[in-house]
Write a protein that holds these residues in place. Structure first.
Motif, PDB file in Angstrom:
ATOM      1  N   ALA A 218       0.827  -1.213   0.000  1.00  0.00           N
ATOM      2  CA  ALA A 218       0.000   0.000   0.000  1.00  0.00           C
ATOM      3  C   ALA A 218       0.857   1.257   0.000  1.00  0.00           C
ATOM      4  N   ALA A 219       2.040   1.167   0.602  1.00  0.00           N
ATOM      5  CA  ALA A 219       2.956   2.306   0.628  1.00  0.00           C
ATOM      6  C   ALA A 219       3.808   2.375  -0.641  1.00  0.00           C
ATOM      7  N   GLY A 220       3.625   1.413  -1.540  1.00  0.00           N
ATOM      8  CA  GLY A 220       4.361   1.407  -2.805  1.00  0.00           C
ATOM      9  C   GLY A 220       5.691   0.684  -2.754  1.00  0.00           C
ATOM     10  N   ALA A 221       5.937  -0.083  -1.702  1.00  0.00           N
ATOM     11  CA  ALA A 221       7.217  -0.778  -1.556  1.00  0.00           C
ATOM     12  C   ALA A 221       7.222  -2.107  -2.296  1.00  0.00           C
ATOM     13  N   LYS A 222       8.363  -2.413  -2.851  1.00  0.00           N
ATOM     14  CA  LYS A 222       8.629  -3.724  -3.432  1.00  0.00           C
ATOM     15  C   LYS A 222       9.861  -4.252  -2.712  1.00  0.00           C
ATOM     16  N   VAL A 223       9.736  -5.409  -2.113  1.00  0.00           N
ATOM     17  CA  VAL A 223      10.799  -5.962  -1.285  1.00  0.00           C
ATOM     18  C   VAL A 223      11.573  -7.018  -2.058  1.00  0.00           C
ATOM     19  N   VAL A 224      12.896  -6.975  -1.932  1.00  0.00           N
ATOM     20  CA  VAL A 224      13.779  -8.017  -2.440  1.00  0.00           C
ATOM     21  C   VAL A 224      14.855  -8.250  -1.383  1.00  0.00           C
ATOM     22  N   ALA A 225      15.438  -9.420  -1.383  1.00  0.00           N
ATOM     23  CA  ALA A 225      16.502  -9.752  -0.438  1.00  0.00           C
ATOM     24  C   ALA A 225      17.573 -10.542  -1.171  1.00  0.00           C
ATOM     25  N   ALA A 226      18.755 -10.579  -0.582  1.00  0.00           N
ATOM     26  CA  ALA A 226      19.853 -11.355  -1.158  1.00  0.00           C
ATOM     27  C   ALA A 226      20.687 -11.933  -0.020  1.00  0.00           C
ATOM     28  N   SER A 227      21.353 -13.033  -0.321  1.00  0.00           N
ATOM     29  CA  SER A 227      22.112 -13.760   0.682  1.00  0.00           C
ATOM     30  C   SER A 227      23.381 -14.345   0.072  1.00  0.00           C
ATOM     31  N   VAL A 228      24.330 -14.674   0.928  1.00  0.00           N
ATOM     32  CA  VAL A 228      25.526 -15.381   0.470  1.00  0.00           C
ATOM     33  C   VAL A 228      25.240 -16.864   0.277  1.00  0.00           C
ATOM     34  N   ASP A 229      24.086 -17.313   0.735  1.00  0.00           N
ATOM     35  CA  ASP A 229      23.742 -18.737   0.665  1.00  0.00           C
ATOM     36  C   ASP A 229      23.714 -19.240  -0.776  1.00  0.00           C
ATOM     37  N   PRO A 230      23.996 -20.525  -0.966  1.00  0.00           N
ATOM     38  CA  PRO A 230      23.829 -21.119  -2.301  1.00  0.00           C
ATOM     39  C   PRO A 230      22.343 -21.221  -2.630  1.00  0.00           C
ATOM     40  N   ILE A 231      22.036 -21.504  -3.879  1.00  0.00           N
ATOM     41  CA  ILE A 231      20.661 -21.484  -4.364  1.00  0.00           C
ATOM     42  C   ILE A 231      19.738 -22.410  -3.571  1.00  0.00           C
ATOM     43  N   ASP A 232      20.194 -23.595  -3.187  1.00  0.00           N
ATOM     44  CA  ASP A 232      19.309 -24.515  -2.471  1.00  0.00           C
ATOM     45  C   ASP A 232      18.895 -23.961  -1.111  1.00  0.00           C
ATOM     46  N   LYS A 233      19.828 -23.356  -0.382  1.00  0.00           N
ATOM     47  CA  LYS A 233      19.506 -22.759   0.919  1.00  0.00           C
ATOM     48  C   LYS A 233      18.635 -21.517   0.733  1.00  0.00           C
ATOM     49  N   ALA A 234      18.920 -20.700  -0.273  1.00  0.00           N
ATOM     50  CA  ALA A 234      18.114 -19.510  -0.544  1.00  0.00           C
ATOM     51  C   ALA A 234      16.672 -19.908  -0.888  1.00  0.00           C
ATOM     52  N   LYS A 235      16.493 -21.000  -1.616  1.00  0.00           N
ATOM     53  CA  LYS A 235      15.145 -21.477  -1.930  1.00  0.00           C
ATOM     54  C   LYS A 235      14.397 -21.884  -0.671  1.00  0.00           C
ATOM     55  N   GLU A 236      15.091 -22.496   0.297  1.00  0.00           N
ATOM     56  CA  GLU A 236      14.466 -22.857   1.572  1.00  0.00           C
ATOM     57  C   GLU A 236      13.962 -21.610   2.285  1.00  0.00           C
ATOM     58  N   ILE A 237      14.806 -20.585   2.329  1.00  0.00           N
ATOM     59  CA  ILE A 237      14.455 -19.330   2.995  1.00  0.00           C
ATOM     60  C   ILE A 237      13.294 -18.658   2.268  1.00  0.00           C
ATOM     61  N   ALA A 238      13.348 -18.641   0.947  1.00  0.00           N
ATOM     62  CA  ALA A 238      12.334 -17.954   0.146  1.00  0.00           C
ATOM     63  C   ALA A 238      11.001 -18.679   0.121  1.00  0.00           C
ATOM     64  N   ALA A 239      10.972 -19.933   0.501  1.00  0.00           N
ATOM     65  CA  ALA A 239       9.750 -20.733   0.402  1.00  0.00           C
ATOM     66  C   ALA A 239       8.574 -20.101   1.136  1.00  0.00           C
ATOM     67  N   GLY A 240       8.811 -19.453   2.247  1.00  0.00           N
ATOM     68  CA  GLY A 240       7.718 -18.850   2.999  1.00  0.00           C
ATOM     69  C   GLY A 240       7.540 -17.370   2.757  1.00  0.00           C
ATOM     70  N   LEU A 241       8.184 -16.853   1.730  1.00  0.00           N
ATOM     71  CA  LEU A 241       8.149 -15.414   1.465  1.00  0.00           C
ATOM     72  C   LEU A 241       7.477 -15.114   0.131  1.00  0.00           C
ATOM     73  N   SER A 242       6.879 -13.937   0.045  1.00  0.00           N
ATOM     74  CA  SER A 242       6.219 -13.535  -1.200  1.00  0.00           C
ATOM     75  C   SER A 242       7.105 -12.623  -2.048  1.00  0.00           C
ATOM     76  N   PHE A 243       8.339 -12.418  -1.629  1.00  0.00           N
ATOM     77  CA  PHE A 243       9.262 -11.579  -2.395  1.00  0.00           C
ATOM     78  C   PHE A 243      10.502 -12.384  -2.768  1.00  0.00           C
ATOM     79  N   PRO A 244      11.202 -11.957  -3.807  1.00  0.00           N
ATOM     80  CA  PRO A 244      12.358 -12.720  -4.275  1.00  0.00           C
ATOM     81  C   PRO A 244      13.545 -12.630  -3.313  1.00  0.00           C
ATOM     82  N   VAL A 245      14.285 -13.736  -3.252  1.00  0.00           N
ATOM     83  CA  VAL A 245      15.504 -13.812  -2.453  1.00  0.00           C
ATOM     84  C   VAL A 245      16.627 -14.260  -3.381  1.00  0.00           C
ATOM     85  N   GLY A 246      17.596 -13.379  -3.560  1.00  0.00           N
ATOM     86  CA  GLY A 246      18.756 -13.706  -4.378  1.00  0.00           C
ATOM     87  C   GLY A 246      19.728 -14.572  -3.596  1.00  0.00           C
ATOM     88  N   TYR A 247      20.699 -15.121  -4.259  1.00  0.00           N
ATOM     89  CA  TYR A 247      21.638 -16.036  -3.615  1.00  0.00           C
ATOM     90  C   TYR A 247      23.042 -15.805  -4.138  1.00  0.00           C
TER      91      TYR A 247
END
Length: 108
Positions: A13-42
């Motif tokens: 509603a405030a116009g924000a778009k959320v993204v995140a990034a991590s040092v984790d490899p893709i498999d761990k980043a996918k685990e983290i992102a599984a419960g999120l509605s925004f993208p998580v880079g790796y």
């Protein structure tokens, strides 16, 4: 990241778009992102952390939190760099800041 997920309706509603990034490899980043509605880079690298001016922790090979609020015009409105677990930007602070900027723009 859970706080940003919890406040996702208000952030949108405030116009924000959320993204995140991590040092984790893709498999761990996918685990983290599984419960999120925004993208998580790796796979964030030391070189990328250096480009952002972030603090890299040699002992664990991780980048400490580096957070940015970027305006629609691409300019950074706020940045936060941490050297540990304290001082992270909360979702409610982002909402408050974006609403403040919108209110100020409406006065012009």
């Amino acid at each position: 990241m859970a706080g940003f997920e919890f406040w996702k309706t208000q952030l949108a509603a405030a116009g924000a778009k959320v993204v995140a990034a991590s040092v984790d490899p893709i498999d761990k980043a996918k685990e983290i992102a599984a419960g999120l509605s925004f993208p998580v880079g790796y796979g964030v690298t030391r070189a990328q952390a250096d480009q952002l001016g972030s603090w890299w922790e040699e002992r664990r090979g991780i980048v400490q939190p580096s957070e940015f609020i970027v305006g629609a015009n691409g300019k950074i409105l706020h940045s936060s760099y941490s050297s540990g677990p304290l001082g992270r930007t909360e979702a409610t602070e982002v909402i408050r800041m974006l609403n403040f900027y919108d209110a100020q723009a409406a006065k012009k």
